[in-house]
Scaffold this active site. Structure first.
Site, PDB file in Angstrom:
ATOM      1  CG  ASN A 120      -0.309   0.075   2.525  1.00 48.56           C
ATOM      2  OD1 ASN A 120       0.922   0.141   2.606  1.00 48.56           O
ATOM      3  ND2 ASN A 120      -1.092   0.059   3.592  1.00 48.56           N
ATOM      4  CG  ASP A 179       2.336   1.812   4.954  1.00 50.20           C
ATOM      5  OD1 ASP A 179       3.123   0.985   4.447  1.00 50.20           O
ATOM      6  OD2 ASP A 179       1.584   1.529   5.911  1.00 50.20           O
ATOM      7  CG  ASP A 190      10.319 -14.570  21.038  1.00 53.87           C
ATOM      8  OD1 ASP A 190      11.291 -14.528  20.266  1.00 53.87           O
ATOM      9  OD2 ASP A 190      10.159 -13.769  21.980  1.00 53.87           O
ATOM     10  CD  GLU A 195      14.480 -17.017  20.319  1.00 55.88           C
ATOM     11  OE1 GLU A 195      15.397 -16.329  19.858  1.00 55.88           O
ATOM     12  OE2 GLU A 195      13.413 -16.522  20.741  1.00 55.88           O
TER      13      GLU A 195
END
Length: 561
Positions: free
Chosen positions: A22, A24, A199, A255
Site C-alpha cells: 500500500n 506506506d 519465541d 527458541e
C-alpha cells in the site's frame, strides 16, 4: 500425526521488510500475499511469519498488546485469514510466531495488573518488593542491557522483564495465564495456522525464589543460567502439548535460549510429547568471546573447526532422539556471507557454499528472506540503525561502562547488528529496491542494484536457482532428510566435509569455506566408492571425488552409484 515437518523447508518472512503493497513504507500482509508465488517457485513448503499481532512496536512486534488482532500497518484479521487461505491454496503451510514469555506493557492484562496489588490480573506478571534500600529485588539483567526489573511508582513494586521495560514477563506459575495462552493458540489454529515458532520459550519458567547471581562486581546486572530452563519448563510445555498441540497436525519449533544437547533432547524426544524442534544458538556464538562483559559484541574471528565441531555435536547428539533445525540466518542474525565469508568478489560462490553445508545436513532447513539471493550486511552509519538492542548496548557499553570504544562498537555492529537482516527485501533495481512506493521504514541496502530478485531470476547460475535445486534434491533423495551424519576431516581449517548414509546409499558433501584453494582427500573407507555429482557451485569436469583440489568457496555434493 504425520511428521511432515521433517521433510519441509521453511521460509521465514519478516513482514515489515518483505513487501509493501500500500505504499506506506512498511511491509504488510497483502504484500506477502502478492509474493507467495515467488516463495512457491523457490520450493519452500512452510512460511514462518514473524510477529504481526497488534503492538506498540517497541521491539518490532515482539511486544504484543493484543494476540487476536493484527497490527494496523500490517493489515486486518481479514487480510490474515486471506493469507492463510492463499498459502494453503498453493499447497504450503503457515507457522506464526508465538511470543508468550512476555507481553507489551500496553496489553490490557498489564494495564490491569499495574493498577493495584489486589487487582485480579496482578499475578499475570511477576511483581516483587524492593530490597530494604529501595533497589531491585535481585541482580538479574535484561538481555537488552540494564536491570531486568523496573520500578512502578503506582504500587511501589518492581516488575520483571527479561527484555525491554516495555516487555513485562508473564507469570507462567499462574494457571489463568496458561489458559489464556492456550486460548490464543486455539483461536489461530482453528483458523488454519499450521504451527508455531515459540519465541524465547526456554524462559517461561522462572526460578521463583529469585536468587542473586554470584558476581565479581565487574557488572551490576547479570544474564545467565537463571534466565532459562527454569524448574517447571518442561512441565509447562508438556501441558501445552496435551491441552493444545496434540489436537492439531502441526509443526512446533522452540527458541530454546540457554539449551545444551541434553536440554534439547527433553524438548524434542517424541516420547516426551513436547516440541518437534528447537533453535539452538551454540553454532551462532562461535565468533563471540566467552565471558566478556561486552557479550555478543566482543567478536573473534570465524573459526571453521569450531563451527564443524559444534554443528556435528548437535547432528550426532539428537540422532535417533530428536530433530534439528538448520539455519545460519534469521531476523536476529546478520547476513552469513558478510559475517563469516566473502560478500564481495566471491559473494555468489560463498553464498552457495554455506547453503550446501546447511542443506546437506539432517534436520529442517530454515531460509531467511533475502538469503536465497545472497543479500549482504548493510553499510549504513550507526545513527540510522533502528534496533533497540543496538541502542541499549551502545548506551551501556560505550557511554556508561566504557568497556568498548565507539570505534570498536561500530565495527562489531557492522558485523553482527540485527538490522542487517531487517533492511527491506530487494525485489529489483528500481527505487527502494522495489520494496515500496513510499519511504521505507529503514534504509534499503546500498547494493540493491546488483543484488535483487529480478536479477536473480534472470541468471540461471544465480544463488536463487542454486537454493531451488538444493530444495529439489531434498525432495528427490530421502538420504538428505533421513541419512545418518558423520563428520570427515574434523581438524581441517578450510574444508567442511561430511558423509550421510541411509539404506545402503551414501551422500558426500565437500565444501571449501575459505578464500584460498584447498584439498579434500577421501578417507580410506570411501576410496573405492563411485559418485555422481548432484550439485556444485563451479562447473564440474570431475567424476571422481576421492581427491579434490577445491577452488575458493567451492562446494560439491555427490551420491554413491
Amino acid at each position: 500425526m504425520s511428521e511432515w515437518w521433517k521433510e519441509a523447508v521453511v521460509y521465514q518472512i519478516y513482514p515489515r521488510s518483505f513487501y509493501d503493497a500500500n505504499g506506506d513504507g512498511f511491509g504488510d500482509l497483502q504484500g506477502v500475499i502478492q509474493k507467495l508465488d515467488y516463495i512457491k517457485n523457490l520450493g519452500a513448503d512452510v512460511i514462518w511469519l514473524s510477529p504481526v499481532f497488534d503492538s506498540p512496536q517497541d521491539d518490532n512486534g515482539y511486544d504484543i498488546s493484543d494476540y487476536k488482532n493484527m497490527y494496523e500497518k500490517f493489515g486486518t484479521n481479514e487480510d490474515m485469514f486471506q493469507l492463510i487461505d492463499e498459502v494453503h491454496k498453493r499447497g504450503m503451510k503457515i507457522v506464526m510466531d508465538l511470543v508468550v514469555n512476555h507481553t507489551s506493557d500496553e496489553h490490557a492484562w498489564f494495564a490491569e495488573s499495574r493498577k493495584s496489588k489486589d487487582n485480579p490480573y496482578r499475578d499475570y506478571y511477576l511483581w516483587k518488593d524492593p530490597k530494604p534500600d529501595g533497589s531491585e529485588p535481585n541482580n538479574w539483567g535484561s538481555i537488552f542491557s540494564g536491570s531486568a526489573w523496573t520500578y512502578d511508582e503506582g504500587t511501589g513494586q518492581y516488575y520483571l522483564h527479561y527484555f525491554s521495560k516495555k516487555q513485562p514477563d508473564l507469570n507462567w506459575e499462574n494457571e489463568a495465564v496458561r489458559r489464556e495462552v492456550y486460548d490464543v493458540m486455539r483461536f489461530w489454529m482453528d483458523r488454519g495456522v499450521d504451527g508455531w515458532r515459540m519465541d524465547v520459550i526456554g524462559s517461561i519458567s522462572k526460578y521463583t525464589d529469585f536468587p542473586d547471581y554470584e558476581t565479581d562486581h565487574s557488572r551490576s546486572y547479570i544474564v545467565g543460567r537463571y534466565h532459562s530452563n527454569g524448574p517447571r519448563l518442561h512441565e509447562f510445555i508438556q501441558e501445552m502439548n496435551r491441552e493444545v498441540l496434540s489436537h492439531y497436525d502441526c509443526m512446533t519449533v522452540g527458541e530454546a535460549n540457554g539449551s545444551d544437547i541434553e536440554e534439547a533432547k527433553k524438548y524434542t524426544d517424541a516420547s516426551r510429547q513436547e516440541l518437534n524442534m528447537i533453535f539452538t544458538f551454540e553454532h551462532m556464538d562461535i565468533d563471540k568471546e566467552q565471558n566478556s562483559p561486552n557479550g555478543k559484541w566482543q567478536i573473534k574471528p570465524f573459526d571453521l573447526i569450531a563451527l564443524k565441531k559444534t554443528m556435528t555435536r548437535w547432528q550426532t547428539g539428537l540422532m535417533n532422539v530428536g530433530w534439528n533445525t538448520l539455519y545460519f540466518e534469521n531476523h536476529d542474525q546478520p547476513r552469513v556471507i558478510s559475517r563469516w565469508g566473502n560478500d564481495r568478489k566471491l559473494r555468489k560462490e560463498c553464498a552457495k557454499a554455506f547453503a550446501t553445508v546447511l542443506h546437506g545436513m539432517k534436520g529442517t532447513p530454515f531460509i531467511y528472506q533475502g538469503e536465497e539471493i545472497g543479500m549482504v550486511n548493510s553499510d549504513m552509519p550507526l545513527e540510522m540503525y533502528d534496533d533497540l538492542e543496538i541502542k541499549n548496548a551502545y548506551r551501556e557499553l560505550v557511554v556508561e561502562n566504557k568497556t568498548m570504544s565507539e570505534k570498536e562498537f561500530v565495527k562489531a555492529v557492522m558485523i553482527k547488528g540485527r538490522d542487517h537482516a531487517r533492511t527491506p527485501m530487494q525485489w529489483d533495481a528500481g527505487k527502494h529496491a522495489g520494496f515500496t512506493a513510499g519511504d521505507p521504514w529503514i534504509p534499503v541496502n546500498s547494493r540493491y542494484q546488483d543484488i535483487n530478485v529480478k536479477e536473480s531470476l534472470e541468471d540461471q547460475d544465480s544463488i536463487f536457482f542454486y537454493y531451488q535445486k538444493l530444495i529439489q534434491l531434498r525432495k528427490q533423495y530421502k538420504i538428505m532428510i533421513y541419512g545418518d551424519y558423520q563428520l570427515l576431516q574434523e581438524n581441517d581449517p578450510q574444508v567442511f566435509s561430511y558423509l550421510r548414509e541411509y539404506r545402503g546409499e551414501k551422500l558426500l558433501v565437500v565444501v571449501n569455506l575459505s578464500e584460498e584453494k584447498a584439498l579434500f582427500e577421501a578417507p580410506p573407507e570411501l576410496i573405492h566408492e563411485r559418485w555422481k555429482v548432484l550439485i556444485s557451485n563451479y562447473p564440474q569436469e570431475r567424476a571422481d571425488l576421492k581427491s579434490i583440489s577445491l577452488k575458493p568457496y567451492e562446494a560439491v555434493m555427490g551420491i554413491s552409484i
